[in-house]
Scaffold this motif. Structure first.
Motif, PDB file in Angstrom:
ATOM      1  N   ARG A 176       4.547  -6.574   4.707  1.00 23.15           N
ATOM      2  CA  ARG A 176       5.552  -6.050   5.641  1.00 23.15           C
ATOM      3  C   ARG A 176       6.288  -5.130   4.862  1.00 23.15           C
ATOM      4  O   ARG A 176       6.772  -3.943   5.120  1.00 23.15           O
ATOM      5  N   ALA A 177       6.951  -5.712   3.950  1.00 22.41           N
ATOM      6  CA  ALA A 177       7.938  -4.831   3.074  1.00 22.41           C
ATOM      7  C   ALA A 177       7.416  -3.831   2.471  1.00 22.41           C
ATOM      8  O   ALA A 177       8.038  -2.797   2.231  1.00 22.41           O
ATOM      9  N   LEU A 178       6.166  -3.835   1.697  1.00 20.92           N
ATOM     10  CA  LEU A 178       5.835  -3.168   0.907  1.00 20.92           C
ATOM     11  C   LEU A 178       5.386  -1.675   1.724  1.00 20.92           C
ATOM     12  O   LEU A 178       5.511  -0.487   1.500  1.00 20.92           O
ATOM     13  N   LYS A 179       4.821  -2.055   3.218  1.00 21.36           N
ATOM     14  CA  LYS A 179       4.645  -1.035   3.952  1.00 21.36           C
ATOM     15  C   LYS A 179       5.759  -0.150   4.543  1.00 21.36           C
ATOM     16  O   LYS A 179       5.868   0.799   4.398  1.00 21.36           O
ATOM     17  N   ASP A 180       6.890  -1.123   4.691  1.00 16.50           N
ATOM     18  CA  ASP A 180       8.226  -0.459   5.222  1.00 16.50           C
ATOM     19  C   ASP A 180       8.592   0.421   4.277  1.00 16.50           C
ATOM     20  O   ASP A 180       9.483   1.239   4.525  1.00 16.50           O
ATOM     21  N   SER A 181       8.562   0.076   3.047  1.00 10.54           N
ATOM     22  CA  SER A 181       9.163   0.877   1.903  1.00 10.54           C
ATOM     23  C   SER A 181       8.524   2.313   1.864  1.00 10.54           C
ATOM     24  O   SER A 181       9.206   3.365   1.261  1.00 10.54           O
ATOM     25  N   GLY A 182       7.340   2.322   2.384  1.00  7.88           N
ATOM     26  CA  GLY A 182       6.806   3.910   2.392  1.00  7.88           C
ATOM     27  C   GLY A 182       6.431   4.253   0.963  1.00  7.88           C
ATOM     28  O   GLY A 182       6.189   5.508   0.942  1.00  7.88           O
TER      29      GLY A 182
END
Length: 425
Positions: free
Chosen positions: A249-255
């Motif tokens: 989730r976090a790595l995806k949201d970082s873009g």
């Protein structure tokens, strides 16, 4: 290992991914790449022997007793056998399945249970580790670590010796540091890990600074969850998947366009999220995308070299961290990066890619074998006569530095990110 009596093959094929066992043709080419086999010369401590063991357990020919569990526990999970294997055996995946089976079906002795539970309860949680280490940090500031060691129980001496001197953390990049002259520059996120952000935070901070200096836009995620590698390697698949979901989730949201970790074990864990979460429809595709973005620091820096490098005269030998070389296949990029620094002379060591015995928490749960391998690694390092041994994993750094300190060696053990930062000052 006791013969099984009434257990049927079908009832225990959940030992591991059974079909993958048949990729092994038992040629034995993996044996001399296996650290435990090199030390013990016992067939059951080789990858081939352990695959025989897994197959026998899966087919119900033997029971899971202390002896069977011991041979599986003694494996470092270094995956050197995968590099040596001509048949493409997925030994790491087989081992993770077998260890889950052991944890669910075998009762260990009290001391072993205590050590493993302590590691699992503390290490994946940075705030818990900081609280636990607060007295040691104060002792280091006052120069009292030797006195503290003298009053602690003998069983924790080896654990204490592995801990580096605890120093104040480097300041992280400011939030505004994500803005660079080129707004179209590729974005990179450095996953700070769990143990690394407490015991080796300079490696995270210097990784970010080096990437920024090379022209990348560095983005950050807060907070960083443990990658799950410690749990995967110790048979706690459920919590490993919990950590994986949080990171996906976090790595995806970082873009971010690329994902880096200063700990090679974390890099491989993230690179395999796509496989770990393959049966979860909600995460499978996103996990595959996240996994595909994992890169090594040295490879990114080679792609965007700094405009100039000052001379830094020294001799360096390079230790190949297991998961970097065997999991990600990165061998030449760090060497090329070191060789590009004016004044640096690289001296290759014997068995540079043989495990040093760290292997996550292995040196805490299997100290005897870990120490044997640390001595072997230190022998090879000392033989080079180098000023520095450079590596790309904090666990290797702690393990090797502890053994060199015991010998009174002056060879400095430095993470690649810290060495590059030092050489560029």
């Amino acid at each position: 290992m006791a013969e099984a009596s009434v257990t049927s093959a079908n009832s225990v094929r959940d030992v591991c991914d059974y079909d993958l066992l048949f990729d092994c043709v038992h040629c034995g080419l993996c044996a001399e790449a296996c650290p435990t086999y090199i030390v013990t010369r016992c067939e059951m401590d080789s990858p081939r022997g352990r695959i025989y063991l897994m197959k026998s357990l899966a087919e119900g020919h033997i029971d899971l007793d202390d002896d069977a569990a011991r041979h599986l526990d003694l494996c470092l999970g270094c995956r050197g056998c995968e590099t040596a294997c001509p048949s493409g055996v997925h030994y790491g995946r087989l081992l993770e399945g077998a260890r889950l089976f052991v944890e669910q079906n075998h009762r260990r002795g009290f001391v072993d249970r205590f050590k493993r539970r302590a590691v699992g309860a503390i290490f994946p949680y940075p705030h818990r580790l900081r609280v636990l280490l607060a007295p040691l940090k104060l002792a280091d500031l006052l120069g009292l670590r030797p006195a503290l060691r003298a009053v602690l129980p003998h069983m924790v001496h080896d654990w204490l010796d592995l801990l580096p001197p605890l120093e104040p953390d480097l300041r992280p990049l400011a939030k505004g540091a994500n803005i660079f002259p080129r707004t179209d520059a590729p974005t990179v996120v450095v996953h700070h890990g769990c143990v690394a952000q407490v015991l080796a935070n300079s490696e995270n901070m210097n990784s970010e600074r080096l990437l920024a200096a090379a022209g990348y836009r560095v983005v950050q995620i807060e907070p960083t969850s443990c990658c799950g590698a410690l749990d995967l390697h110790s048979g706690n698949g459920s919590r490993a998947r919990d950590f994986a979901r949080a990171n996906v989730r976090a790595l995806k949201d970082s873009g971010a366009d690329a994902i880096v970790s200063a700990a090679s074990g974390c890099s491989v864990a993230i690179a395999e999220y796509g496989d770990l979460l393959r049966d979860e429809p909600k995460f499978a595709e996103t996990a595959r995308v996240v996994s595909s973005k994992v890169r090594d620091l040295s490879s990114l820096l080679l792609d965007a070299p700094a405009a100039s490098k000052r001379e830094f005269r020294c001799s360096v030998t390079y230790h190949d961290a297991c998961h970097l070389v065997h999991g990600l296949g990165v061998r030449e990029a760090p060497r090329k990066l070191l060789a590009s620094i004016p004044g640096v002379t690289i001296i290759e060591m014997t068995e540079s890619d043989l495990c040093c015995g760290s292997a996550g928490s292995y040196n805490l749960t299997e100290p005897a074998m870990a120490r044997d391998l640390a001595r072997r690694k230190a022998d090879n390092i000392v033989a080079t006569g180098a000023d520095y041994v450079v590596l790309a994993n904090p666990g290797c750094e702690f393990q090797i530095a502890a053994e060199l300190r015991r010998r009174g060696s002056n060879i400095k053990v430095v993470h690649l990110a810290d060495f590059l930062a030092m050489a560029s000052q």
